[in-house]
Design a protein around this motif. Structure first.
Motif: not given
Length: 379
Positions: A78-82, A188-193, A198-201
């Motif tokens: 949730r925090r990452v999405r915010i 950000y979406r590329v990084t998630r892939c 999560k720290r990298a995101w």
């Protein structure tokens, strides 16, 4: 598998080497431009200890914030999405403010394309011909795709007078602001892939938000912001396709890549890169169905390119000129001029419009000779 591993190592070594050199230079040097129309970069030295200190402090702050965000596992997502939403809004609002504060008017190539789009909207297609004053799209027919995008914007918001033209240019800059914000989101979406860490995101979001040149570039209406956004979208869709192996991701990837290439021909680099990745993967993993994706990428791009060209030829009754040979850009990129080495110096117009009088063969022969002369200086 050997071919794929060799390709991975090659890309990693070249990428780390290139960006390592650029990072090293950026710690010691800064390029500055005068607050005028002059497009000549001036390279000056930085205070290295101060730059290093600031980078260290900001890295520590980023680390501490990431520690807090990852403290409770059930709240991490949730925090990452915010944070991602906050970065998107920040980029959009900062871009809109900068566009208003800078109050930039179209000049050079962007002015020519805006003028052509406005003329096309009113049924005037002289820019495609040798008889026009600028001959812009006669010399640079590869800009027709970008002109088509601008014509659509002009048709949506224009009313045919000069003040409307000023407002339309403002709308194009607003579109750039949206593209900048979407570029950060797709990054950000590329990084998630690429990683589940999560720290990298979090680090990616903070570092991309600090990419001020991207945000300051929103005043430049020349297709860069739109093509960069479409390119980042293409990469995200491609990674999702490789991860999920669902066809609709690849279909979206093909269309976004084709759109990016139509807006800016530089994005052909991305198209070629995707094709090479698919070919190497198909060979290494024995997944020959990936060759269908190669065909899809090529077919959608060529189809879209031909569709735009045919549309303007039918509307104008004018056959699009082949334009200046691409070798002219290679020759210009190997020259020294008033600006930095390889800087735009009017060589293409001087060669194609002036010395060769729009003769493609003569212009290409001159470019080959100039490339040879420049190559001698490097040896």
């Amino acid at each position: 598998m050997r071919l794929r591993k060799a390709a991975d190592r090659t890309v990693s070594i070249l990428g780390l080497g290139l960006f390592g050199v650029l990072t090293g230079f950026s710690l010691f040097l800064t390029s500055r431009f005068a607050l005028s129309y002059e497009e000549i970069p001036r390279t000056t030295g930085d205070i290295f200890p101060l730059v290093l200190l600031i980078c260290g402090c900001l890295t520590f702050v980023m680390y501490r914030i990431s520690e807090w965000m990852l403290r409770e596992e059930e709240r991490q997502e949730r925090r990452v999405r915010i944070l991602a939403g906050a970065v998107f809004c920040y980029a959009l609002l900062l871009g809109v403010w900068w566009v208003g504060a800078a109050d930039v008017v179209p000049a050079g190539d962007q002015a020519s394309i805006c003028t052509a789009a406005e003329q096309f909207r009113n049924g005037n297609f002289e820019m495609l011909t040798i008889d026009s004053y600028e001959k812009y799209l006669y010399i640079y027919p590869h800009q027709v795709g970008l002109t088509a995008v601008m014509e659509v914007v002009f048709r949506l918001f224009g009313d045919g007078n000069y003040m409307a033209f000023e407002r339309l240019f403002a709308r194009l800059k607003d579109l750039n602001c949206l593209c900048a914000a979407l570029t950060l989101y797709f990054g950000y979406r590329v990084t998630r892939c690429l990683t589940g860490e999560k720290r990298a995101w979090i680090y990616e979001l903070f570092l991309s938000a600090a990419c001020f040149p991207l945000l300051f570039y929103t005043t430049f209406v020349y297709g860069e912001m739109l093509s960069i956004m479409l390119s980042m979208l293409t990469i995200w869709l491609f990674l999702e396709y490789r991860k999920r192996e669902q066809a609709w991701w690849m279909i979206g990837c093909a269309f976004s890549c084709a759109a990016a290439c139509l807006v800016r021909n530089n994005c052909l680099i991305l198209l070629i890169a995707l094709v090479l990745v698919l070919l190497v993967t198909a060979r290494g993993e024995r997944k020959w169905k990936l060759l269908l994706s190669v065909l899809l990428l090529a077919a959608v791009y060529l189809g879209a390119k031909n569709a735009v060209q045919t549309m303007y030829e039918q509307r104008s009754g004018v056959e699009l000129n082949a334009g200046a040979p691409k070798l002219l850009w290679v020759a210009m990129g190997m020259q020294k001029g008033e600006g930095a080495p390889g800087w735009s110096n009017g060589y293409i117009l001087h060669n194609y419009w002036g010395a060769s009088d729009f003769d493609n063969e003569a212009a290409q022969a001159m470019a080959v000779q100039d490339i040879k002369n420049s190559a001698k200086e490097f040896l």
